[in-house]
Design a protein around this motif. Sequence first.
Motif, PDB file in Angstrom:
ATOM      1  N   MET A  64     -10.550 -13.917   0.799  1.00 19.70           N
ATOM      2  CA  MET A  64     -11.616 -12.688   1.047  1.00 19.70           C
ATOM      3  C   MET A  64     -10.611 -11.431   1.013  1.00 19.70           C
ATOM      4  O   MET A  64      -9.723 -11.410   1.515  1.00 19.70           O
ATOM      5  N   PHE A  65     -11.279 -10.515   0.065  1.00 25.51           N
ATOM      6  CA  PHE A  65     -10.448  -9.354   0.022  1.00 25.51           C
ATOM      7  C   PHE A  65      -9.037  -9.273  -0.383  1.00 25.51           C
ATOM      8  O   PHE A  65      -8.163  -8.681   0.000  1.00 25.51           O
ATOM      9  N   PRO A  66      -8.933 -10.162  -1.780  1.00 21.08           N
ATOM     10  CA  PRO A  66      -7.505 -10.109  -2.232  1.00 21.08           C
ATOM     11  C   PRO A  66      -7.349  -9.022  -2.512  1.00 21.08           C
ATOM     12  O   PRO A  66      -7.926  -8.174  -3.360  1.00 21.08           O
ATOM     13  N   GLY A  67      -5.941  -8.410  -2.512  1.00 18.86           N
ATOM     14  CA  GLY A  67      -5.347  -7.424  -3.080  1.00 18.86           C
ATOM     15  C   GLY A  67      -5.842  -5.986  -2.325  1.00 18.86           C
ATOM     16  O   GLY A  67      -5.556  -5.055  -2.853  1.00 18.86           O
ATOM     17  N   CYS A  68      -6.412  -6.159  -1.482  1.00 17.88           N
ATOM     18  CA  CYS A  68      -7.047  -5.075  -0.679  1.00 17.88           C
ATOM     19  C   CYS A  68      -6.028  -4.419   0.366  1.00 17.88           C
ATOM     20  O   CYS A  68      -5.418  -4.981   1.092  1.00 17.88           O
ATOM     21  N   LEU A  69      -6.541  -3.287   0.654  1.00 14.86           N
ATOM     22  CA  LEU A  69      -5.547  -2.473   1.860  1.00 14.86           C
ATOM     23  C   LEU A  69      -6.059  -2.995   3.255  1.00 14.86           C
ATOM     24  O   LEU A  69      -7.431  -3.380   3.163  1.00 14.86           O
ATOM     25  N   ASP A  70      -5.509  -3.077   4.289  1.00 11.73           N
ATOM     26  CA  ASP A  70      -5.893  -4.021   5.245  1.00 11.73           C
ATOM     27  C   ASP A  70      -5.367  -3.314   6.668  1.00 11.73           C
ATOM     28  O   ASP A  70      -4.441  -2.390   6.525  1.00 11.73           O
ATOM     29  N   MET A  71      -5.876  -3.798   7.720  1.00 14.37           N
ATOM     30  CA  MET A  71      -5.513  -3.313   8.997  1.00 14.37           C
ATOM     31  C   MET A  71      -4.003  -3.950   9.046  1.00 14.37           C
ATOM     32  O   MET A  71      -3.698  -4.708   8.412  1.00 14.37           O
ATOM     33  N   SER A  72      -2.967  -3.333   9.986  1.00 13.97           N
ATOM     34  CA  SER A  72      -1.838  -3.832  10.211  1.00 13.97           C
ATOM     35  C   SER A  72      -1.903  -5.079  10.606  1.00 13.97           C
ATOM     36  O   SER A  72      -1.120  -6.040  10.155  1.00 13.97           O
ATOM     37  N   ASP A 138       0.950 -12.957   3.805  1.00 15.46           N
ATOM     38  CA  ASP A 138      -0.191 -12.194   4.055  1.00 15.46           C
ATOM     39  C   ASP A 138      -0.479 -10.929   3.337  1.00 15.46           C
ATOM     40  O   ASP A 138      -1.543 -10.532   2.697  1.00 15.46           O
ATOM     41  N   PHE A 139       0.887 -10.372   3.084  1.00 12.73           N
ATOM     42  CA  PHE A 139       0.798  -9.013   2.372  1.00 12.73           C
ATOM     43  C   PHE A 139       1.932  -8.804   1.434  1.00 12.73           C
ATOM     44  O   PHE A 139       3.022  -9.403   1.361  1.00 12.73           O
ATOM     45  N   ASP A 158      -9.062   3.031  -4.084  1.00  9.59           N
ATOM     46  CA  ASP A 158      -8.141   1.951  -3.770  1.00  9.59           C
ATOM     47  C   ASP A 158      -8.867   0.818  -2.954  1.00  9.59           C
ATOM     48  O   ASP A 158      -9.395   0.981  -2.308  1.00  9.59           O
ATOM     49  N   PRO A 159      -9.043  -0.556  -3.572  1.00  5.10           N
ATOM     50  CA  PRO A 159      -9.868  -1.507  -2.887  1.00  5.10           C
ATOM     51  C   PRO A 159      -9.413  -1.796  -1.491  1.00  5.10           C
ATOM     52  O   PRO A 159      -8.220  -1.615  -1.008  1.00  5.10           O
ATOM     53  N   ALA A 160     -10.374  -1.781  -0.311  1.00  7.42           N
ATOM     54  CA  ALA A 160      -9.761  -2.034   0.983  1.00  7.42           C
ATOM     55  C   ALA A 160     -10.863  -3.192   1.424  1.00  7.42           C
ATOM     56  O   ALA A 160     -11.925  -3.392   1.231  1.00  7.42           O
ATOM     57  N   LYS A 161     -10.491  -3.808   2.560  1.00  6.87           N
ATOM     58  CA  LYS A 161     -10.916  -4.683   3.258  1.00  6.87           C
ATOM     59  C   LYS A 161     -12.261  -3.910   3.944  1.00  6.87           C
ATOM     60  O   LYS A 161     -12.215  -2.780   4.223  1.00  6.87           O
TER      61      LYS A 161
END
Length: 177
Positions: A64-72, A138-139, A158-161
């Motif tokens: 799910m959400f590969p390559g996306c910006l994420d929460m810490s 994970d990152f 920029d793709p994001a979660k």
Amino acid sequence: MSTDAAPGSAVEWLDHVNEHDEVIGQVTRDDAWAQRLTVRGVNAFVVNGGGELWIPRRTAHKRMFPGCLDMSVGGHVDRGEDYLTAFRRETREELNLDLDTVAWREIAAFSPYKTGLSIFMRVYEIRSDAAPTFNPDDFTEAWWLTPQALLRRIEAGDPAKGDLAEIVRRCYGDLLT
């Protein structure tokens, strides 16, 4: 357990909850997402003394959400687990951080019935000027970004979660003006 277990790996069980965040049964993670069932999760932001958020990019192999910006930090609350236990586990798994060694606090609790966010969630803030030693499973990379700079990146494509921009607006909206 990782919230993005590889196909064929152990099944991840979550508590299915009602509109009052009360457990009404158990469900697999895959079924929860496929059937849009209400479950619980935790998210956190590492924040430095300058008010910047440590924002990582998810690995390309995430389901799910590969390559996306994420929460810490982010993950589901496993079956029988409480929010704080899940936060401690996810922080250790994703950032190699022990919450007993850093300053942290809960900053929000959200209901999907009142916010339109995807799940019931608790949001935490970890205070640190040092970038965490993240789990490379994970990152792939990370940046220190102001809330405004993060939202600009997302708005620029920029793709994001899924819930990232909305959580930042809800938790750090006072810094956006």
